[in-house]
Structure formats: structure tokens, C-alpha cells
Design a protein around this motif. Structure first.
Motif, PDB file in Angstrom:
ATOM      1  N   ILE A  66       0.849  -1.208   0.000  1.00 17.39           N
ATOM      2  CA  ILE A  66       0.000   0.000   0.000  1.00 17.39           C
ATOM      3  C   ILE A  66       0.883   1.256   0.000  1.00 17.39           C
ATOM      4  N   ARG A  67       1.964   1.225   0.825  1.00 20.08           N
ATOM      5  CA  ARG A  67       2.878   2.380   0.866  1.00 20.08           C
ATOM      6  C   ARG A  67       3.574   2.551  -0.479  1.00 20.08           C
ATOM      7  N   LYS A 102      -9.552  -0.880  -0.759  1.00 20.59           N
ATOM      8  CA  LYS A 102     -10.403  -2.077  -0.889  1.00 20.59           C
ATOM      9  C   LYS A 102     -10.148  -2.766  -2.230  1.00 20.59           C
ATOM     10  N   ALA A 103      -9.931  -1.956  -3.278  1.00 17.96           N
ATOM     11  CA  ALA A 103      -9.687  -2.528  -4.614  1.00 17.96           C
ATOM     12  C   ALA A 103      -8.422  -3.389  -4.611  1.00 17.96           C
ATOM     13  N   ASN A 159      -6.906   7.401   3.872  1.00 13.39           N
ATOM     14  CA  ASN A 159      -8.343   7.730   3.850  1.00 13.39           C
ATOM     15  C   ASN A 159      -9.026   7.382   2.522  1.00 13.39           C
ATOM     16  N   ASP A 160      -8.262   6.863   1.556  1.00 16.50           N
ATOM     17  CA  ASP A 160      -8.862   6.469   0.275  1.00 16.50           C
ATOM     18  C   ASP A 160      -9.305   5.005   0.365  1.00 16.50           C
ATOM     19  N   HIS A 161     -10.435   4.801   1.040  1.00 15.33           N
ATOM     20  CA  HIS A 161     -10.879   3.442   1.344  1.00 15.33           C
ATOM     21  C   HIS A 161     -11.224   2.642   0.091  1.00 15.33           C
ATOM     22  N   LEU A 210     -12.585   0.038   6.697  1.00  7.82           N
ATOM     23  CA  LEU A 210     -13.904   0.312   6.109  1.00  7.82           C
ATOM     24  C   LEU A 210     -14.862   0.890   7.147  1.00  7.82           C
ATOM     25  N   GLU A 211     -15.812   1.691   6.680  1.00  7.16           N
ATOM     26  CA  GLU A 211     -16.788   2.311   7.583  1.00  7.16           C
ATOM     27  C   GLU A 211     -18.181   2.244   6.957  1.00  7.16           C
ATOM     28  N   GLY A 212     -19.197   2.501   7.794  1.00  2.00           N
ATOM     29  CA  GLY A 212     -20.572   2.594   7.296  1.00  2.00           C
ATOM     30  C   GLY A 212     -21.065   1.311   6.647  1.00  2.00           C
TER      31      GLY A 212
END
Length: 834
Positions: A262-263, A276-277, A270-272, A300-302
Motif C-alpha cells: 500500500i505504501r 479495498k480494490a 483515507n482512500d478506502h 472500512l466504515e458505514g
């Protein structure tokens, strides 16, 4: 000077050396005596006889012989070498080093003496001396690779990375041809050199070197990980991304690889959607994988979280994975996620048919899914962030009803009883779980642990004996010592400490102390073994781990308990004879106390007789091990000698010193350090512990009491402190508790600041009593009143009951407190008054 040996005796002397090297000790002594009959003053023969005698365990005789040998021949390097070896066997390394140095003055070219000296210098972390010894050994045998590697390690551990790299490079330049790929020693040395470059911050050079030699290294995974790490740290993100992708292809369950990937991709936290992709792409590549499904739940949220959690939970529950809750509970710090998980799983058990599979299709056999869901909810409601023990018990009973032979379900029921505060019932339930699978060591250990928490030491040992050979001296307990089973010894010692059986408690804690000493000593063999096998990177890691060995939580826990035991022994010397009933430790001349003391002594004599009978029976049977060696009997199995010490505080310092050195951030260690030093009258050291504790947590309840006690101790000194000490102590303590401070106001201010915290209230009430002795009755009422609102855990309530013991409150006050606590936690069994 001794007589020179004739050719026949010289040949016999060489035989003595061979017998020693082949561990044929009796033959060696016999041959040595044959020489000494003709040459009684021959120092070298006497020295060899001393060395063999030492190996037979007769240290005193060996030292006497070695001294006699030195007296006969002070200029013999063999005599001095043997003298050093004897000291090394006694673990007196400083004296051993001195003896080796004397031997080297006489015989500077001796490789064995030089090697033994170098190993001891490494053990003592005398890096400068080690560098000198290794340089000498290298000059003597420059073609021997181990000498180059050892010198590089010496410079590396001494902090001179440049010189370490230079030594390894110099050796590589002396090679006429490149070693084959199968040469493990060369492969490890090259990787070690690369790690030194990286440690020195030369990442570009390290990466270039790795790309040049990497294809010839046998440890492929290490090369891939190091290369990926260097690329990421050098900000070469595209290459780093490719490197971590290759690593994930090898192991798609390593969460650290995902973090690094990811780094490397440069995706912000914050680019969820983008995050996720990435994980979804790995789910497609590896459909059976767990990590790419689980990790997204952290960010992930919501509604996205709810959908992902639903799919993940159903998938795992359908499989009946027992570790699901352990994998999920880290999400519970977020209350919304915790409640969402609860809502989802509650939904599964209420409408199981429509949730029986990950696709939401009806499933003919929902039994496993349903039992797994109830099991999950039992763990959920048993967890401290979502605790509701009544619901937890309901769900675990339903799970057991559906799968009565599931060991994990029965274990969870035992845990629920533990959190109810009913240790006896918890131990019973865990024993039932053990009986469901008697061949499983883990559940056997769990059952023993719960029995120890219930202070049932004999039953616990009986359970543990099912998985020990029971051939060691001392039976199962001897085996547990041999196996260095630290967790059991700690729990056993703490159980005896709760029962105030201080002899056995201290016996266990000293056993743990000795195990850590053994771990410290065990590294000695690796100083030569690791070089011989070429495992230098692992060796350097091991040396650094050994340097912080006593930071280990196992040592910290055992040391804290041992110090508490010694403080108890210092404050109540009669406990040396065994536990006394409550109230019997009061007035020194009371008839009740004398009666209790007599009873305790009688019980101690009974236990000693039982132990003596066991020892006699073992001796009659056999005292030889499988290898024919005589087994050593423990002369003090009950710890009576330990508990009869004349200076408990000095013994406590043995545990305390490493604790304060290696765990200075432990506030418990600082609190207990203060208690030991205050009782020993070492006010400067006691103040040092107070200052350290204040720096860690200025509002710590124990610290609050100790500050007041220190002020009262300084005010009530029978003799004034030496002027220099007094000046330092008063100046330093003024910053913690100024002399002009009104102590009543200071204490009441602390109480009002922390009025919602039970431990702080307990501390303030203790201080109020120290300041006003006549406030005891009111303090007892206030302490009982904390049970109404402030006290929310059984542990805190139990601390309040123990506080009444410390205050020497009467039975009525204790009974009132215990009754109120019992009404608040009706299932608990810990509020019983003795």
C-alpha cells in the motif's frame, strides 16, 4: 620445578588428555595417578586430574588440586589454563579471564587458550578485548574463514560498522575463486555483510550489492524481503511495488507485505475505495485466503463495513473456525463496529435459515453454522469491551447443546465463570473440557492453570503429570523444572503466595530466576557453534536478545511476585513457619498467635516428613538416570532454607536490581523498589523510585500513598541523614511533595480530582487514615460505599477487601464490605472471609 617426564610417562600424559577429550573420566584419573606415583609434583598431570575431577562434579577437590599444581609449576600454561577452566565451570568469568591471560603470557601462540579467552570476552561483552583476541587469532590463521567472520562480528557489536564491513570485504578479496552456490557459510556471510551496510544507512550500496550477489544466495526469501525493504526506503516505489507483489505471490497471508505494498502504491489511508480494490484483487488471486478479506475491516466504515463484515463472518462461521472471535475482537475499540458485528451475528441466530451460507441461500444443515454463531456470541458477551455475562452463559449453553463434544465451547464456559468471579466453578468447567480430549496438551495446561488460580496446586500438578515423563528427581515438578515450564512455575508460585505458603512460593520464583540464568549461560556454546555453522545473522540477533533477556514479561512477573513474598516475610516473620489464620498476626504475646504459630510449625514438620519419606523411597528405587549419571536430589524441596533467610530485603534486591535496570518503565517495579529501599533505610534510592514512578504516571494511586509515607518517614527519622544525602533528598522530594503543602488539603484534592475512580479513592482513604488515625471508622464506611457506584470490577472490589486487612479493620467491617460485594456479584466466590 617438577621433574621432567620420561618417554613412557610422557606417553601416559598424552593418554590422560585423550581420556579427558573422550569423556573417559575414570580411565583418565587412573592414568594420571599412575604418573603421579612416580612424579608426585608434576604440575601438568595434577592440573589434568583436577580438570577431570571437576567434570565429575567434585569442585572443591578440583580447585585444591589445581592450586597444588600451580604451586608446583607456576610457569606452566597448562596449569593456568586448567585453573581458568575451573573458574569458568563455576561461572566466575572475571577470574577465568585472569587465569587465561596468565596462560597466554607463558604460551602466547596457544590457539586453545586464545579461543577460550575470546569466548569468555564475548560472554562478558568485553568487545574491545574480543577484538584484540580475534585479531590475534586471525593473524595466526588467516586462511580460516571463521576468524574473519568472528572479527567482523566483534567490530559490528562494538558499534564499528565500517570496520566490520571492511573485514568481510578484505576476506572476499583474498578468495581466488567464487565459492559454489551450495556453500551455506559463504552465502550467510555475504547476507550478513549486506545487513551491516543497511544498518550503516548505505541503502544504495546495499541494494547494488544485493542485486550483484543475490542470485547466488541460498536464503531466497531473505534476499527478496531485504531488496523490497531497500527499494521502499529509497522511495523507488514502482520497483518496490513489484518486489512486494512477488512476496505476496509467495505468501498472501503476510499482513506486513500488504502494508508495504500500500505504501509502495502511494495510496493514502483515507482512500478506502482504492485500498479495498487492492485487497479485492488479492481475494480474486487467492480465493481461499483470509488476510485480504480480514484487513479491510480495519479501515472500512458505514455500509461498506457492514457488507464486508457480513460476508466475512458468514464465511468463517459456516466453516466453524474457532479463532474467528480472536481475529475480530481488535475491531471492538470502535463501538459502532462492535455493535454492528453484534447485530449481524444476533441476526444469524435469530433467522438462521436465511443466513446459513455466504450466498444467503437456505442451507439444509444449519447446525454447525448455528453452534458457531452461538459460540461467537458467547465470546462476544464475555469480552471486556462488550461484557454481558448472563447473555454469554445463555449462548454458550446453546452452543454446547448443539455440539456437546466441542472442547472450545466448554472452555469458554469456564472463562465466563472466571469472569463471574467463581474460580472454583471455572476450574470444574475447564476440567470437564479437558476430559473431552485427554490427549490434547493445550487443554490439559488450561485445566491446570485454572486449578492453580483456584489455589488447588496438587490437582494442577496431577494434571500436568499426564504429559511429563515423571522420571526426574521430584517427579512431575522436577520434569517441569527440566522442561523450563516458566508459565506453570509462575502460576504455581503465585498460588502459594496467595495462600501465604512463602517457602514453596519462593522456591518456584527462584526456580524461574535460575532458568533465566541458564538461558544467559546457554549462549556460551553458541559463540563457537554459530561461527562453525556459519549462522552469523541469527547469532547476532541472539546476542542482542540475550542483552535484554530480563526485560521478558515472564521475568518481570516472577520478580514482582518474589519481591512481594520477601516484603511479606520481612513484615510478618512468623510466616516463615507457614500460613497463619487471619487475626493471629497481631499482638506478639497473644495466646491465639502462639497457638497458630505452633499449629503452623506442626504442619511444616508434617510436610517435611512426607518429603523425606518420598526422598528415601526414590533413593531405595534408583537414583541413576538413563545415562547412568547419579541424579541430584533437591536438598530443599519445600523452600524452607529460602524462607529462613536472615535478611529478606537483601534477597528481594537480587530480583529487584535486574527489574529496575531492564524494566524501568514498569510502575509496579518502581513501586516495589520504593517499598524495599524504604524498609532498608536507603532513602536516596527510595526517592529515585518515587521520581521514576512519578515520571511514568503522576496520578498513580500507589504512588500517592508512597509520597505521603516518604514524607512521614523523613519527618520521623530517629537520626538525621548525612548532610549531603539530606540536601539531595530534600531538594528532589520538594518537587514531588513540597514541605509547605498542607497534607490534608493535598489528599482531599487528590480524592476530588479522581472521585469516579475506585483505586484512587482507596488510596486517598488510606492516606486519610495515615494523617488522622481517628478517621478509620468513617474510612471503612466510605470504602464500602464505593461498591455502590465506583467499583465496576471484581478485582477492584477484592482490592478493597484486602485494604481492610491492611488497615487491621475488625471482622464486622470486613463482613459488611464482603456482604455488599457478594450482593453485587452473587455468582462470585472470592468474597469469602477466612
Amino acid at each position: 620445578m617438577p621433574q621432567p617426564l620420561n618417554s613412557k610417562d610422557a606417553s601416559l600424559f598424552r593418554q590422560v588428555v585423550r581420556h579427558y577429550e573422550n569423556k573417559q573420566h575414570k580411565k583418565g584419573i587412573k592414568t594420571a595417578e599412575q604418573i603421579l606415583r612416580k612424579n608426585p609434583n608434576h604440575g601438568d598431570t595434577l592440573a589434568m586430574k583436577a580438570l577431570i575431577t571437576s567434570n565429575l562434579g567434585q569442585q572443591e577437590e578440583a580447585f585444591a588440586m589445581a592450586k597444588e599444581a600451580l604451586k608446583n609449576d607456576m610457569k606452566s600454561h597448562i596449569c593456568w589454563h586448567v585453573y581458568g577452566l575451573l573458574y569458568r565451570a563455576e561461572k566466575n568469568y572475571e577470574e577465568a579471564i585472569k587465569a587465561y591471560r596468565f596462560a597466554l603470557r607463558i604460551e602466547p601462540e596457544s590457539q586453545p587458550i586464545q579461543r577460550d579467552l575470546a569466548l569468555l570476552q564475548m560472554q562478558m561483552r568485553d568487545y574491545q578485548g574480543y577484538i584484540q583476541s580475534r585479531t590475534t587469532m586471525l593473524q595466526a590463521r588467516p586462511a580460516f574463514r571463521q576468524n574473519w567472520t568472528a572479527l567482523a562480528i566483534a567490530h559490528h557489536l562494538a558499534g564499528d560498522l565500517e570496520e566490520a564491513e571492511k573485514v568481510l570485504t578484505t576476506y572476499e578479496e583474498t578468495l581466488k575463486s567464487t565459492p559454489p552456490v551450495s556453500d551455506m557459510e559463504h552465502s550467510e556471510a555475504v547476507l550478513y555483510k549486506n545487513s551491516i551496510m543497511a544498518e550503516a544507512g548505505k541503502l544504495e550500496k546495499a541494494l547494488e550489492h544485493l542485486e550483484t550477489v543475490g542470485h547466488r544466495i541460498t536464503d531466497v526469501l531473505a534476499v527478496m524481503e531485504m531488496k523490497a525493504d531497500y527499494l521502499l526506503r529509497l522511495d523507488r516505489k514502482a520497483e518496490a511495488e513489484a518486489a512486494y507483489t512477488a512476496l505476496l505471490d509467495r505468501n498472501p497471508e503476510n499482513s506486513m507485505y500488504y502494508d508495504a505494498l500500500i505504501r509502495a502504491k502511494g495510496i493514502p489511508d483515507n482512500d478506502h475505495k482504492a485500498l479495498k480494490a487492492v485487497y479485492d484483487s488479492w481475494v480474486e488471486k487467492n480465493p481461499r485466503g483470509d488476510a485480504p478479506r480480514r484487513i479491510p475491516l480495519d479501515f472500512l466504515e458505514g455500509e461498506d463495513f457492514k457488507q464486508a463484515a457480513d460476508a466475512y463472518l458468514q464465511r468463517m462461521l459456516k466453516k466453524g473456525v474457532p479463532s474467528l472471535f480472536a481475529n475480530i475482537k481488535s475491531l471492538y475499540t470502535n463501538t459502532w463496529k462492535r455493535d454492528t458485528v453484534q447485530e449481524l451475528v444476533e441476526g444469524y441466530v435469530s433467522v438462521p435459515r436465511t443466513n446459513g451460507s455466504a450466498e444467503g441461500e437456505a442451507n439444509g444443515d444449519n447446525k454447525e453454522f448455528l453452534s458457531s454463531s452461538h459460540y461467537f456470541l458467547a465470546q462476544h458477551y464475555n469480552y471486556h469491551l462488550s461484557r454481558n455475562l448472563t447473555k454469554a452463559m445463555e449462548h454458550v449453553d446453546k452452543a454446547i447443546e448443539l455440539s456437546p463434544k466441542a472442547v472450545e465451547y466448554q472452555m469458554t464456559k469456564a472463562r465466563i465463570w472466571k469472569h463471574y468471579g467463581n474460580l472454583e466453578k471455572a476450574a470444574e468447567e475447564m476440567e470437564k473440557a479437558r476430559q473431552l480430549d485427554e490427549k490434547d496438551r493445550y487443554i490439559n495446561s488450561k485445566a491446570a492453570k485454572y486449578q492453580l488460580r483456584n489455589n488447588d496446586n496438587d490437582k494442577a500438578l496431577e494434571n500436568m503429570s499426564k504429559f511429563t515423563r515423571n522420571e526426574a528427581v521430584g517427579g512431575a515438578m522436577g520434569d517441569l523444572h527440566d522442561m523450563q515450564c516458566v508459565w506453570y512455575l509462575t502460576e504455581d508460585g503465585e498460588a502459594y503466595l496467595r495462600q501465604k505458603k512463602l517457602g514453596l512460593a519462593l522456591k518456584r520464583f527462584h526456580g524461574i530466576y535460575n532458568i533465566f540464568d541458564t538461558w544467559q549461560e546457554d549462549q556460551f556454546d553458541f559463540h563457537s557453534f554459530s561461527l562453525r555453522k556459519g549462522m552469523v545473522r541469527a547469532y547476532v540477533d541472539m546476542v542482542r536478545w540475550e542483552d535484554r533477556l530480563r526485560q521478558h514479561p515472564f521475568y518481570t512477573r516472577a520478580a514482582l511476585s518474589a519481591i512481594r513474598a520477601y516484603l511479606l516475610l520481612h513484615d510478618q516473620p512468623d510466616l516463615a513457619h507457614g500460613p497463619l489464620p487471619n487475626g493471629a498476626d497481631g499482638d506478639g504475646d497473644s495466646a491465639e498467635r502462639k497457638k497458630a504459630l505452633k499449629k503452623a510449625k506442626k504442619e511444616q514438620e508434617r510436610l517435611e516428613k512426607i518429603e523425606a519419606d518420598k526422598r528415601a523411597a526414590r533413593k531405595a528405587a534408583s537414583t541413576k538416570g538413563g545415562d547412568g549419571e547419579v541424579k541430584k536430589e533437591d536438598p530443599d524441596p519445600l523452600g524452607n532454607k529460602l524462607v529462613q533467610t536472615q535478611d529478606p530485603l537483601k534477597e528481594a534486591s537480587k530480583f529487584l536490581t535486574p527489574l529496575l535496570e531492564f524494566s524501568p518503565k514498569s510502575i509496579e517495579a518502581q513501586n516495589l523498589g520504593f517499598e524495599v529501599y524504604l524498609r532498608r533505610g536507603k532513602y536516596a534510592l527510595a526517592l529515585k523510585c518515587l521520581s521514576a514512578a512519578h515520571a511514568i504516571d503522576a496520578s498513580n494511586p500507589t504512588l500517592h500513598i508512597q509520597l505521603l509515607r516518604f514524607r512521614k518517614a523523613l519527618d520521623g527519622l530517629s537520626e538525621p541523614l548525612p548532610p549531603q544525602v539530606a540536601e539531595v533528598v530534600n531538594a528532589e522530594f520538594e518537587t514531588l511533595l513540597p514541605k509547605a503543602q498542607n497534607l490534608d488539603e493535598w489528599n482531599e484534592s487528590f480524592l476530588s480530582t479522581h472521585k469516579d475512580s475506585a483505586p484512587h479513592t482507596q488510596a486517598a482513604l488510606t492516606c486519610r487514615q495515615l494523617l488522622k488515625a481517628d478517621s478509620k471508622a468513617q474510612c471503612e464506611k466510605d470504602l464500602t460505599a464505593t461498591l455502590d457506584s465506583q467499583v465496576d470490577s471484581i478485582e477492584t472490589a477484592l482490592a478493597g477487601l484486602q485494604l481492610l486487612d491492611e488497615w487491621k479493620s475488625d471482622q464486622a467491617a470486613k463482613a459488611a464490605y464482603a456482604e455488599k460485594a457478594k450482593s453485587k456479584w452473587p455468582e462470585s466466590s472470592v468474597f469469602q472471609l477466612n
